[in-house]
Design a protein around this motif. Structure first.
Motif, PDB file in Angstrom:
ATOM      1  N   LEU A 197      12.591  -0.921 -10.473  1.00 28.42           N
ATOM      2  CA  LEU A 197      13.621   0.003  -9.969  1.00 28.42           C
ATOM      3  C   LEU A 197      13.587   1.318 -10.732  1.00 28.42           C
ATOM      4  O   LEU A 197      13.521   2.399 -10.131  1.00 28.42           O
ATOM      5  CB  LEU A 197      15.011  -0.650 -10.091  1.00 28.42           C
ATOM      6  N   PHE A 198      13.592   1.231 -12.090  1.00 29.35           N
ATOM      7  CA  PHE A 198      13.703   2.472 -12.867  1.00 29.35           C
ATOM      8  C   PHE A 198      12.396   3.252 -12.901  1.00 29.35           C
ATOM      9  O   PHE A 198      12.395   4.442 -13.203  1.00 29.35           O
ATOM     10  CB  PHE A 198      14.233   2.161 -14.273  1.00 29.35           C
ATOM     11  N   ALA A 199      11.296   2.582 -12.562  1.00 23.26           N
ATOM     12  CA  ALA A 199      10.048   3.343 -12.398  1.00 23.26           C
ATOM     13  C   ALA A 199      10.189   4.306 -11.228  1.00 23.26           C
ATOM     14  O   ALA A 199       9.594   5.387 -11.215  1.00 23.26           O
ATOM     15  CB  ALA A 199       8.896   2.369 -12.152  1.00 23.26           C
ATOM     16  N   ALA A 200      10.996   3.923 -10.240  1.00 21.91           N
ATOM     17  CA  ALA A 200      11.170   4.777  -9.054  1.00 21.91           C
ATOM     18  C   ALA A 200      12.304   5.781  -9.225  1.00 21.91           C
ATOM     19  O   ALA A 200      12.195   6.932  -8.797  1.00 21.91           O
ATOM     20  CB  ALA A 200      11.431   3.906  -7.826  1.00 21.91           C
ATOM     21  N   PRO A 236       0.816  -1.221   0.000  1.00 21.06           N
ATOM     22  CA  PRO A 236       0.000   0.000   0.000  1.00 21.06           C
ATOM     23  C   PRO A 236       0.850   1.273   0.000  1.00 21.06           C
ATOM     24  O   PRO A 236       0.500   2.255  -0.639  1.00 21.06           O
ATOM     25  CB  PRO A 236      -0.812  -0.120   1.297  1.00 21.06           C
ATOM     26  N   ASP A 237       1.975   1.250   0.713  1.00 23.06           N
ATOM     27  CA  ASP A 237       2.780   2.469   0.826  1.00 23.06           C
ATOM     28  C   ASP A 237       4.242   2.114   0.537  1.00 23.06           C
ATOM     29  O   ASP A 237       5.041   1.935   1.453  1.00 23.06           O
ATOM     30  CB  ASP A 237       2.625   3.025   2.256  1.00 23.06           C
ATOM     31  N   PRO A 238       4.602   1.970  -0.755  1.00 28.18           N
ATOM     32  CA  PRO A 238       5.967   1.495  -1.069  1.00 28.18           C
ATOM     33  C   PRO A 238       7.029   2.497  -0.622  1.00 28.18           C
ATOM     34  O   PRO A 238       6.822   3.706  -0.667  1.00 28.18           O
ATOM     35  CB  PRO A 238       5.954   1.328  -2.584  1.00 28.18           C
ATOM     36  N   LEU A 239       8.148   1.951  -0.188  1.00 26.89           N
ATOM     37  CA  LEU A 239       9.242   2.787   0.327  1.00 26.89           C
ATOM     38  C   LEU A 239      10.240   3.156  -0.773  1.00 26.89           C
ATOM     39  O   LEU A 239      10.980   4.121  -0.639  1.00 26.89           O
ATOM     40  CB  LEU A 239       9.950   2.021   1.463  1.00 26.89           C
ATOM     41  N   LEU A 240      10.267   2.379  -1.856  1.00 25.95           N
ATOM     42  CA  LEU A 240      11.311   2.576  -2.875  1.00 25.95           C
ATOM     43  C   LEU A 240      11.344   4.005  -3.426  1.00 25.95           C
ATOM     44  O   LEU A 240      12.437   4.577  -3.546  1.00 25.95           O
ATOM     45  CB  LEU A 240      11.144   1.557  -4.005  1.00 25.95           C
ATOM     46  N   PRO A 241      10.202   4.627  -3.767  1.00 18.71           N
ATOM     47  CA  PRO A 241      10.284   6.014  -4.267  1.00 18.71           C
ATOM     48  C   PRO A 241      10.928   6.947  -3.246  1.00 18.71           C
ATOM     49  O   PRO A 241      11.706   7.824  -3.608  1.00 18.71           O
ATOM     50  CB  PRO A 241       8.814   6.381  -4.511  1.00 18.71           C
ATOM     51  N   THR A 242      10.621   6.742  -1.961  1.00 15.61           N
ATOM     52  CA  THR A 242      11.221   7.591  -0.914  1.00 15.61           C
ATOM     53  C   THR A 242      12.724   7.382  -0.855  1.00 15.61           C
ATOM     54  O   THR A 242      13.497   8.344  -0.755  1.00 15.61           O
ATOM     55  CB  THR A 242      10.604   7.226   0.466  1.00 15.61           C
ATOM     56  N   VAL A 243      13.146   6.106  -0.916  1.00 18.61           N
ATOM     57  CA  VAL A 243      14.587   5.804  -0.869  1.00 18.61           C
ATOM     58  C   VAL A 243      15.276   6.412  -2.089  1.00 18.61           C
ATOM     59  O   VAL A 243      16.357   6.997  -1.984  1.00 18.61           O
ATOM     60  CB  VAL A 243      14.800   4.277  -0.808  1.00 18.61           C
ATOM     61  N   ALA A 244      14.626   6.281  -3.271  1.00 15.75           N
ATOM     62  CA  ALA A 244      15.217   6.837  -4.497  1.00 15.75           C
ATOM     63  C   ALA A 244      15.378   8.347  -4.372  1.00 15.75           C
ATOM     64  O   ALA A 244      16.434   8.903  -4.704  1.00 15.75           O
ATOM     65  CB  ALA A 244      14.335   6.488  -5.690  1.00 15.75           C
ATOM     66  N   LYS A 245      14.365   8.992  -3.850  1.00 17.25           N
ATOM     67  CA  LYS A 245      14.423  10.449  -3.688  1.00 17.25           C
ATOM     68  C   LYS A 245      15.528  10.818  -2.700  1.00 17.25           C
ATOM     69  O   LYS A 245      16.246  11.808  -2.874  1.00 17.25           O
ATOM     70  CB  LYS A 245      13.061  10.947  -3.196  1.00 17.25           C
ATOM     71  N   PHE A 246      15.647  10.001  -1.657  1.00 12.03           N
ATOM     72  CA  PHE A 246      16.680  10.249  -0.636  1.00 12.03           C
ATOM     73  C   PHE A 246      18.077  10.144  -1.252  1.00 12.03           C
ATOM     74  O   PHE A 246      18.945  10.977  -1.003  1.00 12.03           O
ATOM     75  CB  PHE A 246      16.504   9.217   0.489  1.00 12.03           C
ATOM     76  N   ILE A 247      18.281   9.126  -2.088  1.00  5.94           N
ATOM     77  CA  ILE A 247      19.630   8.901  -2.655  1.00  5.94           C
ATOM     78  C   ILE A 247      20.004  10.014  -3.641  1.00  5.94           C
ATOM     79  O   ILE A 247      21.171  10.348  -3.797  1.00  5.94           O
ATOM     80  CB  ILE A 247      19.696   7.510  -3.317  1.00  5.94           C
ATOM     81  N   THR A 248      18.979  10.633  -4.282  1.00 10.03           N
ATOM     82  CA  THR A 248      19.312  11.715  -5.234  1.00 10.03           C
ATOM     83  C   THR A 248      19.943  12.908  -4.530  1.00 10.03           C
ATOM     84  O   THR A 248      20.533  13.758  -5.179  1.00 10.03           O
ATOM     85  CB  THR A 248      18.045  12.216  -5.970  1.00 10.03           C
ATOM     86  N   GLU A 249      19.839  12.969  -3.209  1.00  9.75           N
ATOM     87  CA  GLU A 249      20.458  14.071  -2.459  1.00  9.75           C
ATOM     88  C   GLU A 249      21.977  13.960  -2.439  1.00  9.75           C
ATOM     89  O   GLU A 249      22.652  14.861  -1.952  1.00  9.75           O
ATOM     90  CB  GLU A 249      19.939  14.073  -1.016  1.00  9.75           C
ATOM     91  N   PHE A 250      22.520  12.845  -2.927  1.00 10.28           N
ATOM     92  CA  PHE A 250      23.967  12.623  -2.816  1.00 10.28           C
ATOM     93  C   PHE A 250      24.586  12.545  -4.205  1.00 10.28           C
ATOM     94  O   PHE A 250      23.959  12.058  -5.150  1.00 10.28           O
ATOM     95  CB  PHE A 250      24.244  11.332  -2.035  1.00 10.28           C
ATOM     96  N   PRO A 251      25.816  13.025  -4.339  1.00 12.25           N
ATOM     97  CA  PRO A 251      26.459  13.006  -5.664  1.00 12.25           C
ATOM     98  C   PRO A 251      26.666  11.595  -6.210  1.00 12.25           C
ATOM     99  O   PRO A 251      26.869  11.424  -7.402  1.00 12.25           O
ATOM    100  CB  PRO A 251      27.810  13.700  -5.414  1.00 12.25           C
TER     101      PRO A 251
END
Length: 1379
Positions: free
Chosen positions: A873-876, A837-852
């Motif tokens: 994976l690439f959908a996120a 219901p509430d997938p974490l992968l998009p949040t993790v992907a967004k979090f990782i974009t904060e790093f070079p």
């Protein structure tokens, strides 16, 4: 926690016996153990393991009593009760023969072991004991269980009765209790008249008394389990009450942990259910379960049979479990599995055959948990036979040896970052060699480090911690053998501690203590043995800077004391600071400058400690700060496992303020099932999250961290945001230490080595080396940061996760942390059967974009994941095409190449070709040759995969991927080629060519043609650009690295890109690129070249002006550093062919080590390289200058000769550049690019080259434009030399006759001829004589003037080697005809 060590040992039984042992039991002090045979009882001493006395039952009595079954010791070890099969209890008394000893150690003469030690006999000699049967009691029913309970013996019989018998064999008039009359309920709050057991034939199958719960855990014969507790001090049926465990119906056995108040019930399904008592209701509360999982043990997890025995260790930290079908398993108190012998090397031989698991009929722990005594059930069906030499027979008692963590007994070690394990006679440390650990994280020098320790270790956080490399460096332990003198009189070792810097350890045995320095490799023991033997450490010990703090009992004064000893002084009470303490100390801990004692009256006492430097030796003084009584919260002082102060702030924000009274709030329960707590007193503003957290180890439930939450940018925290949060996470190792700043958990793990192949099958039965693998303990570590970040993201605390991650971004494994987090979330969510219901992968992907490292993280994760999960994976994270383009923009070509592989799998070939072309061009521009080679292969692979590719022009070459000098291997023309060959190969007209050969071959080539042509077009474009920009060095690298056919291409481009437009510009560019100095004129204004060991040039303005002066000055700076990126080697990787190595001796910076530098004769050395290479800044990288100095010293040269020599040296560039220039000259000669040959001849200042060019021009009908171009160019050079670079004038004078001849030829040419159209077909023909000429002249033309560089003879050999080389590859390289 506990780890197996080495092989088990087997005991020798000295007496002749036809029976096998069936039961083993240590006495309460664990100094002796009793072994029961069917008709024999023997008492053994534990250390050394020797038989003291044995009692053999007479055959008549034996038939009356029946075989022996069970034994139980009296708490004071003076009696043993033995139950027999026919319902008898036999009471044996063990009187000690005073001052008589059976075994005494014998020392060699002059040995330092003195026998004048107090308690010497008791400690080191096995005492003489007797066994006398005092009383026989007939209970007239089969006895199922014996249990010692204070001064009474509790006996359960098969007729459902419970007997309470006094140790003297009297019942004292008490009646046996019928279990049917004992009320049972779910909890103690239920009505008093609880349900009874329900039917008649219920009896207790196994039971064990728990002192801290004041009752006994029982297992009934029908599999139900319960806990019976007396409601008052009178032990009668009316006063007993039982509670059920409702969920257990298949119980087989029970064991009780007094310290943690746990009852472990073994079940018939092979699992162990652990219960505790709920203190409010009195009900049995389920705590956790010990069971093998199918994931770890797929073959055996449900085939173990019922649990047979459960035994808690003496320190109550671990429990050993064995099953009916055999096998041992060791678990921590709250369910973390440490060892299991049902898998791996324990279960399988080296050849893969399955072993029979070890079946155990009885087991018991030895002193301090260092040994486990086991009776091997497999041997009970074998009759022991005496061997040929009539020696003592081995029989079925095995001794397993363990080493354990110091945390089990000395919990104050939990604020250290070291792992310390203690064995019975040695310590294992993970801090490596102390010599490396002297300087802590800030790599300060030792003196500075000592100075900072004087100030107190908390002033600078970094000083308190060891280097990460030392703590993680390797898998081996630093093993310290405990001093044998101390060990002999004080075995076993009870406590051990290590200081913060990992340089000193201290150990405590039965009496006294000793300490060891890892720097000096020496032990310090008490000089006065009486002082050692009159102190008994009770509450553990800890290091405080250079002091050892311990709580002990003084046997002389019968007084509890707190003592502080200085490490550097002699070990003597005279140098100790001693404080008297009111009550018995149970636990001791040190936090910053505070000592915490937990005492037997349930009070916590805080002392402040400070260093005083009076007199020679500094001392420490202690003063009491505060006492706090905890009796309201603690039911029994013995139940407290650890007490420590922390810098953790509570919800109210109270911090420790010294030295006034500490405010104590009411206790808060943070977590349950906690085995260890770690905290640190260091402060690091950058990593507050990690250093101000509390780390908990919770056994089978993994770890927990109580993490502080900080408002960002010092804003006021939200009212709804808690100050702290408890985050659980699982790790794969058992944690023994936490590295706070490094976000790592350190641990240890058991590993095994098989040695059974060393023994033949016939003797295999006896050898324990065959039955068991050798057990070793290895250091291990694990990252936990990704778990914490993930838990914060799950709880929508992304801001906190970012703060924490940024504080750790400098850690070397931080990229791995992000990758692990992404990978774990992806695997879980993409493979989930239920919709999330509430997938974490998009949040993790967004979090990782904060790093070079975002792009690398995603692609690494994708490539380690199966293809089926990529879409998820690439959908996120975003479209791989966009990510690829981001990599190109960021110039991260290696990551872009990884994305190509993903694009190739996810997109159509046209898309991946388009992206590959982009990457290929970028890699060419940046000179990333390895990547270029991969891209060529990749583009070809895409092409061969496409069926719709139309046939196209075949390529002239195909780079090999075999390594080696591809430049030579695929060179298009050899020196000995005929003009016809040359013509047929390189007259690439625009007609479509088809390869010859059988049809099958043609098909395979056709599919590649378009692709190869496509690649060639890109390579040609790049080569043209390099030539137009006069980057000859880069062109050479490019051709060598990618196997590009330079000569063939130059032939085509001779009249276009390969023309020299501006000779002066080209000359300057070559000087700069090849680090070649401009020539200088000998003049009185030039100083002696080797003055002060440095070559100096005092160049007047009239010598060097404008740019050339600047470049010359820069030259002097550059040439010293001969391995600048510009001088990158062209010549690929090293080849197997020695000839190819000899041919070219250039060796670039990125492949320096692989090349062999040419060995030149001493005479030649003076004439190569530039003088600027000999300056102080020279790096001497090429190895060609090793002999220069001694050559100069051995030559007796006059001043003028020296000047001449230095000038000659000054006029030459580095040897490597010389080789490269000669090689390019050779290439241009073959290709007929005569204007370039002239430019290289000029820079090398070799008239023979110019002569050669002119002779070619005369002998062949060279195009007039070429004459004109060379004439114009030489005129421009002459003019430039006159104004800017007079150093070239002498050489231009030498070749003046040739220049004049050239002028005449140009003038002779008829003017209109220049405007006549040139027949294109003549162009290739013009090459022939030129190539022929060049071959002759380069092979044989040894011009007397060409002595400046390397000698002509060596050049001749070099050319010959090239010729042979090219011949050898000629046939294999080309098999196409040109139509």
């Amino acid at each position: 926690m506990y780890f197996l060590s080495g092989w088990p040992k087997r005991l020798l039984f000295p007496l002749e016996s036809q029976e096998q042992p069936l039961h083993i039991q240590t006495d309460p002090q664990r100094a002796f153990f009793a072994v029961l045979f069917p008709s024999q009882l023997s008492i053994w001493y534990c250390r050394p393991s020797v038989l003291i006395v044995s009692y053999k039952e007479l055959s008549k009595a034996a038939s009356q009593f029946g075989p022996y079954k069970q034994a139980e010791w009296r708490p004071n070890s003076t009696m043993i009760a033995v139950s027999t099969a026919n319902g008898y209890i036999l009471f044996f008394e063990i009187p000690s023969a005073r001052d008589k000893y059976l075994y005494e150690p014998i020392y060699p003469k002059g040995s330092p072991h003195l026998k004048g030690t107090p308690h010497y006999k008791e400690e080191q000699c096995a005492p003489s004991l007797n066994l006398e049967m005092k009383k026989v009691l007939d209970l007239q029913a089969s006895i199922t269980s014996l249990q010692s309970m204070l001064e009474d013996l509790l006996v359960a019989t098969a007729d459902g009765f419970l007997h309470l018998i006094h140790w003297d064999g009297m019942t004292n008039g008490r009646k046996a209790i019928n279990l049917c009359t004992v009320p049972f309920s779910v909890d103690l709050q239920s009505s008093r008249a609880g349900s009874l057991l329900g039917f008649e034939d219920v009896y207790i199958r196994d039971m064990e008394y728990c002192a801290t719960l004041d009752g006994f855990a029982v297992v009934f014969n029908d599999g139900r389990v319960g806990f019976i507790t007396p409601m008052s001090s009178r032990f009668t049926a009316e006063q007993l009450h039982g509670v059920w465990a409702q969920d257990v119906v298949d119980g087989t056995c029970v064991a009780v942990n007094n310290k943690y108040r746990l009852m472990a019930f073994g079940c018939a399904n092979g699992s162990v259910q652990v219960y505790t008592i709920d203190t409010t209701t009195g009900a049995m509360q389920f705590s956790h379960k010990l069971e093998l999982t199918p994931k770890q043990y797929p073959d055996i997890w449900n085939k173990t049979g019922p649990v047979k025995l459960i035994r808690w260790s003496p320190d109550s930290c671990v429990v050993m479990v064995t099953w009916e079908c055999g096998g041992l398993s060791l678990w921590s108190v709250f369910g973390a599995q440490l060892i299991c012998t049902l898998g791996g090397d324990f279960a399988y031989q080296s050849d893969g055959a399955k072993k029979d698991p070890l079946k155990i009929s009885s087991m018991t722990w030895g002193s301090e948990g260092y040994h486990l005594w086991v009776i091997d059930g497999n041997s009970s069906n074998m009759k022991p036979e005496r061997n040929a030499n009539n020696e003592a027979q081995q029989f079925g008692i095995l001794q397993f040896q363990f080493i354990k963590s110091a945390l089990t007994v000395n919990p104050c070690m939990s604020n250290q970052e070291q792992v310390l394990l203690q064995g019975e006679d040695r310590l294992y440390l993970n801090c490596g060699d102390a010599a490396q650990t002297q300087s802590p994280r800030n790599t300060s020098a030792h003196s500075e480090h000592n100075h900072s320790r004087e100030r107190g270790p908390f002033s600078d956080g970094s000083l308190d911690s060891q280097g990460l490399s030392t703590l993680l460096g390797h898998r081996h332990w630093h093993v310290v053998q405990i001093h044998s003198t101390y060990l002999e009189s004080n075995w076993p070792i009870r406590f051990s501690a290590i200081d913060k810097l990992g340089q000193n350890v201290a150990v405590v045995g039965k009496f006294g203590f000793a300490h060891y320095s890892l720097l000096t490799k020496k032990w310090k023991l008490f000089g006065n043995i009486t002082q050692e033997q009159t102190m008994m450490v009770t509450g553990g010990l800890a290091w405080w800077n250079d002091f050892i703090v311990l709580a002990c009992y003084n046997l002389n004064d019968h007084q509890e004391e707190l003592r502080i000893y200085l490490r550097t002084s002699n070990l003597d009470n005279a140098f100790a600071h001693i404080t008297k303490v009111q009550a018995n100390t149970l636990l001791l801990s040190v936090f910053r400058d505070i000592v915490i004692l937990f005492r037997a009256d349930c009070s916590i006492c805080l002392y402040s400690i400070e260093r005083r430097s009076d007199g020679l030796n500094p001392t420490a003084s202690i003063q009491i700060l505060q006492e706090v009584s905890m009796s309201r919260y603690i039911p029994h002082p013995f139940l407290v496992v650890s007490v420590t102060l922390t810098s953790v702030r509570t919800e109210t924000g109270i911090t420790l303020k010294m030295p006034q009274q500490l405010p104590f709030c009411a206790p808060v329960v943070l977590a349950q099932s906690v085995e260890n707590v770690w905290t640190t007193c260091r402060i690091n503003k950058q990593k507050r999250h990690l250093l101000e957290a509390l780390w908990l180890s919770c056994g089978g439930a993994g770890m927990k961290v109580w993490l502080p939450l900080f408002p960002r940018d010092h804003r006021k925290p939200h009212s709804f945001l808690s100050r702290r949060i408890m985050l659980p996470f699982h790790i794969n190792i058992y944690p023994l230490a936490v590295l706070f700043e490094d976000a790592l958990v350190l641990g240890a793990v058991n590993d095994t080595v098989l040695y059974d192949c060393l023994y033949t099958q016939s003797s295999a039965r006896e050898h324990l080396e065959v039955l068991f693998p050798f057990s070793i303990v290895e250091r291990t570590s694990q990252i936990y940061l990704h778990h914490i970040l993930r838990q914060l993201l799950v709880r929508n605390l992304g801001e906190q996760a970012l703060l924490l991650a940024h504080s750790c971004a400098t850690l070397p494994y931080f990229p791995h942390v992000l990758e692990l987090m992404l990978h774990e979330v992806l695997e879980e969510e993409a493979t989930s059967r239920e919709p999330i219901p509430d997938p974490l992968l998009p949040t993790v992907a967004k979090f990782i974009t904060e790093f070079p490292l975002f792009l690398q993280t995603v692609v690494h994760c994708a490539r380690k994941t199966e293809y089926a999960l990529w879409n998820y994976l690439f959908a996120a994270v975003g479209n791989p095409k966009d990510l690829f383009e981001e990599c190109l923009m960021a110039q991260d070509l290696d990551t872009a190449a990884s994305y190509l592989i993903i694009l190739q799998n996810m997109e159509v070939p046209a898309v991946s070709r388009q992206h590959a072309t982009l990457l290929f061009n970028t890699a060419l521009e940046q000179g990333k040759w390895d990547l270029c080679r991969h891209m060529i292969r990749f583009l070809k692979a895409i092409g061969s995969g496409e069926t719709e590719t139309p046939p196209a022009t075949p390529t002239t070459q195909e780079p090999s991927s075999s390594g080696g000098f591809e430049f030579f291997r695929h060179r298009s023309i050899s020196l000995s080629q005929s003009a016809e060959n040359l013509h047929s190969k390189f007259n690439l007209t625009k007609t479509l060519s088809m390869p010859s050969g059988p049809s099958g071959k043609r098909w395979s080539k056709d599919s590649d043609c378009a692709e190869n042509m496509y690649i060639d077009m890109m390579l040609w474009r790049h080569a043209r650009r390099l030539l137009e920009e006069i980057k000859l060095k880069d062109l050479g690298c490019f051709a060598a690295q990618l196997g590009f056919e330079l000569i063939g291409w130059l032939c085509k481009e001779r009249a276009r890109a390969a023309r020299v437009e501006d000779f002066v510009c080209a000359l300057k560019k070559l000087h700069k690129d090849f680090l070649w100095p401009f020539p200088v004129i000998p003049a009185s204004s030039i100083n002696s070249p080797f003055k002060n060991g440095k070559y100096k040039t005092a160049v007047g303005e009239q010598l060097l002006k404008s740019q050339s002066a600047d470049t010359f000055v820069n030259m002097e700076m550059d040439t010293g550093v001969s391995n600048t990126p510009r001088s990158r080697s062209w010549l690929g990787t090293i080849s197997s062919s020695q000839r190819e190595i000899d041919t070219v001796s250039s060796h670039g910076p990125h492949m320096q080590d692989a090349f062999l530098s040419p060995l030149l004769s001493k005479g030649d050395e003076c004439s190569i390289g530039s003088a600027t290479d000999l300056t102080e800044t020279s790096s001497m990288v090429d190895g060609d200058w090793t002999m220069v100095d001694e050559n100069f010293s051995s030559l007796s040269l006059s001043q003028s000769e020296l000047e001449q020599l230095s000038l000659e040296l000054a006029s030459k560039g580095p040897h490597k550049s010389q080789v490269q220039l000669r090689y390019l000259l050779h290439i241009f000669m073959e290709a007929g690019c005569l204007d370039w040959c002239v430019v290289i001849g000029l820079i090398l200042r070799e008239s023979s080259v110019i002569n050669q060019v002119f002779s070619i021009m005369q002998s062949s009908d060279t195009d007039g434009e070429v004459y004109q171009n060379i004439k114009t160019g030489l005129d421009a050079v002459d003019k430039w030399a006159s104004t800017d670079c007079p150093g070239y004038k002498p050489f231009l004078t030498i070749i003046k006759p040739q220049i004049q001849k050239l002028n005449e030829i140009v003038e002779e040419q008829v003017q209109p001829e220049a405007f006549q159209p040139v027949n294109p077909s003549k162009v290739p023909e013009q090459v022939n004589p030129r190539a022929e000429e060049s071959r002759n002249s380069s092979s044989h033309g040894t011009n007397p003037q060409s002595d400046a560089g390397s000698s002509s003879a060596s050049r001749h050999e070099e050319d010959k080697a090239k010729t042979e080389d090219e011949d050898s590859f000629q046939e294999s390289s080309y098999d196409c005809v040109v139509s």
